[in-house]
Design an enzyme around this catalytic site. Sequence first.
Site, PDB file in Angstrom:
ATOM      1  N   HIS A   1       0.539  -1.348   0.390  1.00  0.00           N
ATOM      2  CA  HIS A   1       0.336   0.259  -0.018  1.00  0.00           C
ATOM      3  C   HIS A   1       1.310   1.168  -0.137  1.00  0.00           C
ATOM      4  CE1 HIS A   1      -3.816   2.024   0.486  1.00  0.00           C
ATOM      5  NE2 HIS A   1      -3.685   2.555   1.166  1.00  0.00           N
TER       6      HIS A   1
ATOM      7  N   HIS B   1     -10.090   2.221  -0.937  1.00  0.00           N
ATOM      8  CA  HIS B   1     -10.744   2.291   0.581  1.00  0.00           C
ATOM      9  C   HIS B   1     -11.076   0.986   0.430  1.00  0.00           C
ATOM     10  CE1 HIS B   1      -9.665   4.586   4.215  1.00  0.00           C
ATOM     11  NE2 HIS B   1      -8.542   4.720   3.910  1.00  0.00           N
TER      12      HIS B   1
END
Length: 743
Positions: A47, A94
């Site tokens: 990430h 998200h």
Amino acid sequence: MLEPEVNKELVEAHGLTDEEYAKICEILGRTPNFTELGIFSVMWSEHCSYKNSILQLKTLPREGEHLLAEAGEENAGLIDIGDGLAVAFKIESHNHPSAVEPYQGAATGVGGILRDIFTMGARPIAALDSLRFGRLEDARVRYLFRGVVKGIGDYGNCFGVPTVGGEVYFDESYSGNPLVNAMAVGIVKHDQIARAQAKIDGATVMIIGASTGRDGIHGATFASEDLSKESEERRSNVQVGDPFTEKLLLEATLEMIKAGCIHGIQDMGAAGITCSSSEMAGGSGTGMELDLDKVPLREDGMTPYEIMLSESQERMLLVAEPGREADVIAICAKWDLNAQEIGFVTAKHDKLIVRKEGRVFAEIPADTLVLGGGAPQYVRETKKPAYIDVVQAQKFDSLPVPEDLNAVLLQLIGSPNIASKAWVYQQYDFSVRTNTIIAPGADAAVVRIKGTQKALAVSTDCNGRYVYLNPRRGASIAVAESARNVVCSGGQPVGITNCLNFGNPYKPEMYWQFTEAIAGMGEACRTFGTPVTGGNVSFYNENPKGAVYPTPTIGMLGVLENVDHATTAWFKNAGDIIALIGDDKEEIGGSEYLATIHGKIGGGCPALDLQQEKAVQETCLTAIKNGLILSAHDVADGGLAIALAECCILNAENPLGAKVKLPEHQRIDGALFGESQSRIVLSVASEDVEALREICKAYNVHCHILGEVSGDRLIIDSSIDVQLSELTKPFYNSIKDQMSEII
């Protein structure tokens, strides 16, 4: 503050491989302690580090004459639009947080992307979202859908940014792993652009905004692994947002930037203080020393590990201009925000040093933590999935043509992938700040830039089914259609941001999809002159049932030099002439028609000639700028019949029918519902038809005069004849009716 001893099990629990751990030991010249292990684990997670994607991303076109920041250089892309103004824009995912806590997952996704924009000194003027869910018949899917939409709406509405556009798709592949991609756009004057830098020796490092708690710890690593049954238990990895505090943070940040108090600033998103401090120092070639005893906390007994990894929302790290610390504190106090000195920048070394109670808990070279710095960079094994040749070999020439094509049209226009998303955007305030010219539900949203004649056209787009069937071409189509949407609304495409949602990169088939999609995206962006300004890679979008469709979501930015060129999709006047520019190849492979009516996924995806696509877009935009076009609507999901139906009914207050004749064709269902690319439905006044033909001729684009706007029915040859009221009911009520069911 006793810390556990670092051992093999602890290293594995932090998601680091033996090779990566060995490299950490080599960097430090010793074994890391627990806090350092946590710092490396988040900063070297997929990430934050993009370790499995960065080498591929570097192949994309990332330069352009109007770019003010290269991809990855700042928090968001930055494009010069003239008049001393620039646009900051970005899209991020998200996904995992929204899968386990849909409301807060989506809300904090919006909050994070907004901070990326105003950290640049830009005031957010628009937000968009791109959402993917399973089938609405599933009660859990409806629960996720409802929570995500409410989270987006509540955060954006309270913050005061209009959510002006986006897209929603439904497919079984997203059932266990929804995709929630949030995009934001802001405007900044050139002389007020802020940078994520820490270049002044001795400058004070300050934390502003909300207090730090334990929420969101290891959110970055949570986003870097497959979802599983245990993921439901990891709600603590999901941050909790407060849009009212974010609004205060916005105003305080912009005021400090305007007052010249700030040397550098970085928002705290993934990995919190760890990411913001290491990126500012590491990117500047300096060191930074932090005293965690000074960090405002909202929970007792927090350890250095927890403080450094917390992803509590609505926080910023800034480096004050020397001597301006009191001004920072005063401005933050005015907006009722914390402002605390927690450390300093140093040119004496290049390390991130973290202390608490006088003890050093971390001492790491800062540049080894930043994107493209010390983290490993991999090119994974690729293998073409076996299913590709199977699905692409499928032919549908012998597929029976339905007898009742009216019924097909009505079923398609009520399909959740085509039906109006009004149930979604009616929960959003899309007119706050009074800049919205074209609201959600059109090809692209258009937002005025106050004080100028300019406007922005923005769109998100990707058909994951296309990318599943042909990753390279499908990704090119995503770029082409997002550009086409912007053009239909009157904008000149100038750049993209992207959110690349894929499965596990350690699976060769998944990585093959990713590399092919990158190649297709690059080809299209080079053709349209739309550099990639930045974005997000989201791997591990899998659950025990399998991976999502590969979904490289494209956020396209377009500029209207004259706001009067803003163009909508719906027909305007009875008697106007309807034209189709571009060619129909009657392709039903990969179409919504094939999936919804025949229950088949296959046949490849539609062909795409990028040069022809560019010519069609230039034709449309030239005609708009010449004042010829009354409406423009791209032909996409559901084909020409759906595009015409939408032109008739998108203006719910004044629907207008049409009577048209199709160009010469082989299969009627292919002509009606095939999704051939590079086509736009236009309407013009009868006296402007010849002028349109001349423009088409200049660009070597076919112009088919289909018919005219008339009556209260949609009539297509002898195949389709439906009352507009029959179309509006499934189109406007399909999703609303399904979501009204008790969960």
